[in-house]
Enzyme design. Structure first.
Site, short mmCIF file in Angstrom:
data_model
loop_
_atom_site.label_atom_id
_atom_site.label_comp_id
_atom_site.label_asym_id
_atom_site.label_seq_id
_atom_site.Cartn_x
_atom_site.Cartn_y
_atom_site.Cartn_z
N GLU A 129 51.00 23.80 -5.19
CA GLU A 129 51.14 22.35 -5.11
C GLU A 129 52.63 22.01 -4.98
O GLU A 129 53.44 22.54 -5.72
CB GLU A 129 50.58 21.65 -6.35
CG GLU A 129 50.54 20.15 -6.15
CD GLU A 129 49.93 19.39 -7.33
OE1 GLU A 129 49.47 20.01 -8.31
OE2 GLU A 129 49.92 18.15 -7.26
N GLY A 269 56.08 22.10 -15.44
CA GLY A 269 55.43 22.39 -16.72
C GLY A 269 54.28 23.37 -16.61
O GLY A 269 54.23 24.36 -17.34
N ALA A 270 53.36 23.09 -15.71
CA ALA A 270 52.17 23.93 -15.59
C ALA A 270 51.44 23.53 -14.32
O ALA A 270 51.80 22.54 -13.68
CB ALA A 270 51.26 23.75 -16.79
N MET A 271 50.42 24.30 -13.98
CA MET A 271 49.69 24.02 -12.74
C MET A 271 48.21 24.29 -12.91
O MET A 271 47.82 25.34 -13.41
CB MET A 271 50.30 24.89 -11.62
CG MET A 271 49.65 24.72 -10.27
SD MET A 271 49.83 23.00 -9.65
CE MET A 271 48.30 22.84 -8.75
N GLU A 272 47.42 23.34 -12.44
CA GLU A 272 45.97 23.33 -12.70
C GLU A 272 45.14 24.11 -11.70
O GLU A 272 43.95 23.78 -11.51
CB GLU A 272 45.50 21.88 -12.72
CG GLU A 272 45.49 21.15 -11.36
CD GLU A 272 46.74 20.31 -11.08
OE1 GLU A 272 47.79 20.59 -11.67
OE2 GLU A 272 46.66 19.38 -10.25
N HIS A 305 46.01 18.66 -20.55
CA HIS A 305 46.26 18.02 -19.24
C HIS A 305 45.76 18.92 -18.11
O HIS A 305 45.00 18.47 -17.24
CB HIS A 305 47.76 17.74 -19.11
CG HIS A 305 48.16 17.10 -17.82
ND1 HIS A 305 48.53 15.78 -17.73
CD2 HIS A 305 48.25 17.59 -16.55
CE1 HIS A 305 48.83 15.48 -16.48
NE2 HIS A 305 48.68 16.57 -15.75
N GLU A 306 46.18 20.17 -18.12
CA GLU A 306 45.78 21.06 -17.00
C GLU A 306 44.28 21.27 -17.02
O GLU A 306 43.63 21.32 -15.98
CB GLU A 306 46.54 22.38 -17.06
CG GLU A 306 48.06 22.28 -17.07
CD GLU A 306 48.64 21.34 -16.01
OE1 GLU A 306 48.05 21.23 -14.93
OE2 GLU A 306 49.69 20.71 -16.30
N GLU A 328 47.17 12.33 -11.19
CA GLU A 328 48.17 12.50 -12.25
C GLU A 328 48.16 11.36 -13.26
O GLU A 328 48.19 11.60 -14.46
CB GLU A 328 49.56 12.70 -11.63
CG GLU A 328 49.70 13.99 -10.83
CD GLU A 328 49.33 15.25 -11.59
OE1 GLU A 328 49.18 15.20 -12.82
OE2 GLU A 328 49.17 16.31 -10.94
N1 B3K Z 1 50.04 19.27 -10.70
C1 B3K Z 1 51.14 19.98 -11.27
C2 B3K Z 1 52.46 19.56 -10.73
C3 B3K Z 1 52.81 20.18 -9.45
C4 B3K Z 1 54.22 19.83 -9.06
C5 B3K Z 1 54.54 20.29 -7.68
N2 B3K Z 1 55.91 20.05 -7.32
C6 B3K Z 1 51.17 19.89 -12.75
C7 B3K Z 1 50.45 18.76 -13.36
O1 B3K Z 1 50.78 17.61 -13.22
O2 B3K Z 1 49.47 19.01 -14.00
ZN ZN Z 2 48.92 16.80 -13.77
#
Ligand code: B3K
Ligand code: ZN
Length: 882
Positions: A129, A269-272, A305-306, A328
């Site tokens: 992403e 932070g993290a990625m889903e 969140h994720e 988001e």
């Molecule tokens: N969806 C990801 C963020 C991705 C950022 C890309 N530059 C984390 C989050 O909001 O859960």
């Molecule tokens: Zn998110």
């Protein structure tokens, strides 16, 4: 491999959206993994949606071969540029196979496939992403192209014993030459940004979970061996999140396995990713010895969140990146509600609003301002902002408030049902919520399209003869973000009236036959409106925007004693705190303007001294009440900012408070809290630690010697990181020389703990004063400092530029020039991180003239360069506008 800019950045516009010409029904990916070189064969099963050639995105890829329906393609059959592969196709279906080579170890931008850690012991992982998949293979890399995936990973078994990809496992085995393979099938169509793989030496902890609808799910959290024993809290948080989403939204998990992986090398932070969440270790690892209470809460929130994205984001995704807040903002709202349920709801609200004010309001007040749904962008990675996330969540909160708990749940059920498997828009979201409740929510669409923080100016008028109290309300949103004419928005104002004695008054509004209730919500939807209350016996004190019912700036000309009434008596925990913040703001204004005999200062300090002596108030709330707005929020209180003056005035304010409470009362409270020191995470212990920290900081202002000694002792005896770091911070702020040996001890104790070392960097980066830049530069020379690690960069450079206003905004501009050099060096490695750090220059135009001049020269110089990445160029170009 990063894009350099020698032509202006192209602008992508929401108005130009066109549905995809080709669908990719199924994707097969075969990876032959290696650190220096990875080969990938991708097979795309294509179906035509509309006339036109097949246009695929692809960047930094070495194309080895391509076949179409089994027939090899030659260069004459396609057009290849540095960002696209275009193939004219005649039929309505086709199977395209491409083979590409990638170089993970050279990928320092951490977008696409890259190496985390060292060549010898690190592991491979992906980040897609928003547009990372095009760095992995040729593909229509846009969220409205959703496909099922079959992924096969092959690699050397000793070097990459663990092979993971999103989806359900579908076989594994050994191959010749010490190699092995594993296959994963994801039956849920997904956009390419949710693809992920991980390969390397990792350990895991596991838990067998059964969903409410009866699915057995294996939960696995993976991390490198040295940190795997710090994953238990994340697992606990994951289990609680899964239950909460079942109970609160009726959402069940939908695969047989759920993997979560920790990495120290991550841009955010993290990625889903579907079935394979990847986390910055900072938001996954926690242990009492090296994590603070705040960090535990962050782990809980980010894990939730994720996980919540599995429905709000994955099952229902975004049609295009302009709709980013659809997933988001909604997911932040879900995460905030979860945290409020797990902890204290009023404290959570205070924390969230404070963040909104600290991060989103300044963003929305300057050249980086944009609507929650932007209408154009040149680099989408720069739109993962506080506006899209935090303000986006506030918009969902307003909708949820309007529909009520059951109505909102009905609306969400319809949204998930109607759009499951689809790529949706903000309009779809509002329609589903509205349709499920027979309500038209389209007026709220304006909130998504209009940038800027609305100001709600309210005046009160009391008519003693008529026993009537009228509130006149006027809203206006300042011009900005290219929008001159702003429209009136629907603003829900939750309100109550208080008598001067602190009692809440029964409310009879204009249409009421008789009074009922003591709290109402009125929706202000025109530029000017009024609310009339009947049967009011004396001038009341209005409590407005309770719970922060809308993301606006409220202006009401309260007298200090009126705010003191709310600070003592408001039962809305948020508004009670808010009254204290407003009162502290008035007190700050007086001190800044040299009014020593200030009614606001005495009202604020007196009210807080009374609360301090009141044993019934919650420790954590008291700690919050004892904290006036920070230096960043106080910027708003003067047209031109002088960070030295803001800081000095704030210290003066805190000193007045400490004097009013008194050194002996502070000391006694500290001793009582110290006697309760514990090594547990329960709410009471956390609250005690938080209050202890505030009390010690206040004591340092009136009895520095005693406070320093207590801080030394606290550091030596601390059972965990919260107390240890707090002591170090108090001492560092009070006497940096005295803190030096303790900083040395800390450095040694945590030499092998990257996340703890990050705190060591960021604490020192925050210490104010003349030598701050020199201190930061010396820290850059530490053997553990590197520009290649985003967490390290953020903890030293990011913290200094954003959270040390006096240090960064030196009048000689030395820190600006230093940051510019670092940004250029960083940009060559990691444009996303460079762009994020560069936002520290935002707001330069509101500095006092000397600093403004110095900052302008540096920002303009950077913005004029043509050798920087698209990410950094975009931010600098906008920030330079001032
Ligand atoms: N969806 C990801 C963020 C991705 C950022 C890309 N530059 C984390 C989050 O909001 O859960
Ligand atoms: Zn998110």
């Amino acid at each position: 491999m990063n894009d350099r800019v020698d032509t202006p950045n192209p602008v992508i516009r929401l108005a130009d959206y066109c549905p995809p010409t080709w669908a990719v029904e199924h994707v097969e990916l075969d990876f032959d993994l290696g650190i220096d070189r990875t080969e990938l064969e991708a097979t795309l099963r294509l179906r035509r949606h509309a006339p036109g050639p097949l246009r695929l995105n692809g960047e930094g890829l070495e194309l080895l071969e391509a076949t179409l329906d089994g027939r090899p393609l030659t260069a004459a059959d396609y057009t290849l540029t540095d960002s696209t592969l275009e193939i004219p196709l005649e039929n309505d279906t086709a199977v395209l196979r491409t083979r590409v080579a990638l170089r993970p170890a050279e990928n320092t931008a951490f977008e696409g496939l890259y190496l985390s850690g060292s060549r010898d012991s690190g592991f491979l992982l992906t980040q897609c992403e928003a547009e990372g998949f095009r760095h992995i293979t040729f593909f229509p890399d846009r969220p409205d192209v959703q496909s099922t995936y079959t992924v096969t990973l092959r690699a050397d078994k000793a070097r990459f014993p663990v092979l993971l990809a999103g989806g359900n496992p579908d076989g594994e085995g050994d191959l010749d030459g010490g190699r092995h393979w594993a296959r994963f099938v994801d039956p849920h169509p997904k956009p390419s940004y949710l693809f992920a793989l991980v390969a390397g030496r990792l350990e895991r902890i596991s838990h067998d979970y059964t969903t409410a609808d009866g699915r057995a799910v294996a939960l696995h959290i993976w991390a490198e061996a040295d940190v795997i024993d710090r994953c238990d809290y994340a697992m606990d948080s994951l289990i609680r999140s899964m239950r909460w989403d079942e109970e609160t939204y009726g959402r069940n998990y939908d695969l047989d396995v759920f993997h979560v992986v920790a990495t120290h090398d991550f841009n955010m932070g993290a990625m889903e990713n579907k079935g394979l969440n990847i986390f910055n270790a900072k938001y996954l690892l926690a242990d009492f010895d090296s994590s603070t209470d705040d960090e535990y809460r962050h782990v809980e929130a980010v894990v939730a969140h994720e996980y919540f994205h599995n429905w709000s984001g994955n099952r229902v995704t975004c049609r295009d990146w302009f709709q980013l807040s659809l997933k988001e903002g909604l997911t932040v709202f879900r995460e905030q509600s979860f945290s409020a349920d797990m902890n204290s709801a009023p404290l959570k609200r205070i924390e969230d609003v404070a963040l909104l004010r600290r991060a989103q309001f300044p963003e929305d007040a300057g050249p980086l301002s944009h609507p929650v749904r932007p209408s154009e962008y040149s680099e989408i990675n720069n739109f993962y902002t506080a506006t899209v996330y935090e303000k986006g969540s506030e918009l969902v909160r307003m909708l949820a408030g309007k529909l009520g708990k059951e109505g909102f749940r009905r609306g969400m059920d319809l949204y998930f049902k109607r759009h499951d498997g689809q790529a949706a828009t903000i309009e779809d979201f509002l329609s589903a919520l509205g349709d499920a409740n027979d309500t038209d929510l389209t007026p709220y669409l304006a909130w998504y399209g209009q940038a800027g923080t609305p100001r709600l100016s309210v005046t009160g008028q009391y008519d003693a003869d008529a026993r009537r109290y009228t509130l006149h309300m006027r809203q206006r949103t300042p011009a900005g973000a290219g929008q001159i004419e702003k429209v009136a928005l629907p603003i829900p104002v939750k309100l109550a009236l208080f008598g001067k004695d602190g009692t809440m008054l029964p409310l009879r509004l204009e249409d009421d036959v008789q009074a009922h209730g003591t709290e109402r919500t009125v929706v202000i939807d025109s530029a000017e409106s009024r609310v009339v209350f009947h049967d009011v016996d004396a001038v009341p004190v209005p409590s407005l925007l309770r719970g922060f019912s809308a993301p606006v700036i409220l202006e009401f000309d309260y007298a200090p004693d009126e705010l003191a009434v709310l600070l003592r008596h408001d039962v809305d925990g948020f508004n009670r705190w808010e009254a204290g913040q407003q009162l502290a703001g008035l007190a700050y204004d007086d001190l800044r303007d040299g009014h020593q005999e200030s009614a606001a200062v005495s009202a604020w300090t007196q009210a807080l001294a009374a609360l301090f002596a009141d044993s019934s108030i919650d420790d954590a709330l008291l700690a919050e009440l004892l904290t006036p707005p920070g230096e960043i929020e106080l910027v708003e209180r003067q047209p031109e900012r002088d960070p030295e003056r803001i800081r000095a005035t704030r210290v003066q304010l805190l000193t007045a408070l400490a004097q009013r409470i008194g050194a002996s009362a502070l000391r006694a409270r500290y001793d009582a809290l110290r006697a309760r020191t514990s090594n547990t995470l329960d709410a009471a212990s956390q609250a005690a630690r938080q209050l202890k920290r505030r009390v010690l900081d206040l004591l340092a202002l009136v009895d520095a010697g005693a406070a320093q000694q207590l801080a030394q002792d606290q550091f030596a005896q601390a059972p965990g990181m919260t107390d240890r770091l707090a002591a170090l911070s108090t001492l560092g702020h009070s006497d940096i020389a005295a803190a030096a040996p303790l900083l040395g001890t800390f450095r040694e104790r945590y030499a092998d703990n990257a996340l703890a070392l990050d705190k060591w960097y960021s604490l020192q980066a925050q210490l104010p004063g003349d030598g701050a830049l020199e201190r930061v530069m010396a820290l850059e020379g530490d053997a553990t400092f590197t520009l290649r690690n985003p967490n390290r960069v953020q903890s030293l450079i990011g913290t200094f530029a954003r959270a040390n206003p006096t240090g960064f905004h030196r009048t000689d501009g030395a820190a600006y020039r230093w940051l510019a050099d670092r940004l250029v060096a960083l940009d060559a490695l990691n444009p996303q991180v460079a762009a994020r750090v560069a936002t520290a220059f935002n707001g330069w135009k509101r500095l006092e003239p000397v600093r403004r001049e110095a900052a302008h020269a540096v920002v303009a110089g950077l913005a004029a360069r043509t050798d920087l990445s698209r990410d950094l160029t975009d931010i600098l170009g906008r920030v330079a506008l001032g």
